[in-house]
Design an enzyme around this catalytic site. Structure first.
Site, mmCIF file in Angstrom:
data_model
loop_
_atom_site.group_PDB
_atom_site.id
_atom_site.type_symbol
_atom_site.label_atom_id
_atom_site.label_comp_id
_atom_site.label_asym_id
_atom_site.label_seq_id
_atom_site.Cartn_x
_atom_site.Cartn_y
_atom_site.Cartn_z
ATOM 1 N N GLY A 193 0.835 -1.198 0.000
ATOM 2 C CA GLY A 193 0.000 0.000 0.000
ATOM 3 C C GLY A 193 0.864 1.240 0.000
ATOM 4 O O GLY A 193 2.030 1.191 0.407
ATOM 5 N N THR A 206 4.819 4.703 2.517
ATOM 6 C CA THR A 206 4.604 3.434 1.825
ATOM 7 C C THR A 206 4.566 2.312 2.841
ATOM 8 O O THR A 206 5.328 2.315 3.806
ATOM 9 C CB THR A 206 5.749 3.175 0.817
ATOM 10 N N LYS A 216 5.671 0.739 7.710
ATOM 11 C CA LYS A 216 5.144 1.961 7.111
ATOM 12 C C LYS A 216 6.253 2.997 7.134
ATOM 13 O O LYS A 216 6.743 3.374 8.197
ATOM 14 C CB LYS A 216 3.926 2.444 7.908
ATOM 15 N N ASP A 246 -10.805 8.700 11.805
ATOM 16 C CA ASP A 246 -10.877 8.243 10.412
ATOM 17 C C ASP A 246 -11.324 6.784 10.325
ATOM 18 O O ASP A 246 -10.728 5.978 9.613
ATOM 19 C CB ASP A 246 -9.524 8.430 9.725
#
Length: 364
Positions: free
Chosen positions: A10, A16, A32, A125
């Protein structure tokens, strides 16, 4: 810790996510990463994630800084969830989940929210693409927008924000509950909670000021409808807390055989739903939008804060042929983060007239 970076699973505008392997023991986790000079947001996520420990929140595994291709990178290590996102799970089941699975995943998400809220934090979120699926079920991930309940910033995905957050007034624990309701609708219907309002700016205005809530799927059980109704109260003070929702009968009962999604296109209710959804989309003239009332989704004053239409900051899942339903149509350009400014909101009319991007940015 010695580790090796594997293939990318992803990516977003500044970070990234890759599969990573510890060289000793061959343990797999997710890394990440972003360039150190642009890693403020990722480091903030690390501070929050490292303070949490729950079976319903993705586990923190560590962090470090590496030199790769003559650049310094900040790396956040997390638990690897092998089945991807809840969006991917929906796609694997033909575009919608049955009520039994909705119950299972909803209960796990609510348990995660109860824990996060107990720590004085708001996720900001909650959506299908930020819920990750592993061998033990669903866990809340991507705390890049998370904040303290006393932090005045507004952040998250605009189309799933609660009305008070869209107006730039407040984003507390009750806002996560609203987003949970929108997420449940997407699990049940395989589409966004506001599918019939095609102009994104009109959608935001509608969310903020109409006093209406998303339509609850007709085919859910009565308990399911009642549960959603307690999540999607327009007044945040009337929404149930995560703790109250865990005691709701919807999460503590079996699904009746007649309470699942429609199984045949011959069902009368299915065509009634289609016909209702095919009506002309409600539109709002830009000239009708009160310029002194529409203040939302905080924005700093500098022109550099505006994004271009081509600036795609969405997290893009690239596992196989998976597709996030929020990446479809007009909603594609709405990103996953916004932040409030000192003036407390954004003038939607000014935003439309300036032809600004659907990806709304603000400096952190």
């Amino acid at each position: 810790m010695e580790w090796s970076r594997g293939h990318t699973i992803g990516h977003g505008s500044s970070a990234t996510v890759s599969i990573a392997t510890r060289r000793e023991g061959c343990r797999v986790f997710a890394a990440k990463s972003s360039e150190l000079c642009n890693s403020e947001s990722l480091q903030r996520e690390q501070r929050i994630l490292s303070s949490l420990c729950s079976p319903y929140v993705v586990n923190f595994k560590g962090s470090d800084i590496t030199m790769e291709n003559n650049k310094l990178y900040y790396n956040l290590f997390m638990e690897y969830m092998p089945f991807g996102t809840l969006s991917s799970e929906i796609n694997r089941h033909g575009g919608r989940l049955d009520e039994a699975k909705i119950k299972t995943y909803t209960r796990q998400i609510v348990q995660g929210l109860e824990y996060i809220h107990s720590k004085g934090l708001v996720h900001c979120d909650i959506k299908c693409s930020n819920i990750l699926i592993g061998t033990e079920g669903a866990k809340i991930g991507d705390l890049g927008c998370a904040k303290s309940v006393v932090d005045p910033r507004i952040s998250g995905t605009p189309m799933l924000m609660a009305p008070e957050a869209v107006r730039g007034e407040d984003q507390g624990c009750a806002s996560d509950i609203w987003s949970l309701g929108c997420t449940i609708i997407e699990m049940a219907k395989g589409e966004a909670a506001w599918p019939n309002l095609l102009d994104p700016f009109c959608v935001l205005y509608h969310i903020a000021y109409s006093g209406e809530v998303p339509e609850i799927p007709w085919f859910l059980s009565e308990e399911g409808k009642d549960f959603l109704g307690k999540c999607l109260r327009w007044n945040p003070e009337e929404r149930c807390t995560a703790t109250q929702l865990l005691n709701h009968p919807f999460l503590n009962s079996k699904v009746e055989s007649n309470s699942t999604s429609p199984t045949s296109i011959l069902e009368h209710g299915f065509w009634s739903c289609v016909e209702e959804g095919s009506h002309t989309t409600r539109t709002t003239s830009l000239g009708d939008l009160p310029p002194d009332r529409v203040r939302m989704l905080g924005l700093c004053s500098e022109e550099s804060c505006w994004a271009s239409w081509n600036d795609d900051g969405n997290w893009i899942t690239i596992r196989g042929n998976e597709c996030d339903s929020w990446g479809e149509g007009v909603f594609r350009n709405f990103g996953s983060e916004t932040a409030s400014s000192s003036n407390g909101g954004l003038d939607l009319k000014e935003l439309v007239e300036s032809n600004v991007s659907g990806r709304i940015w603000s400096k952190q």
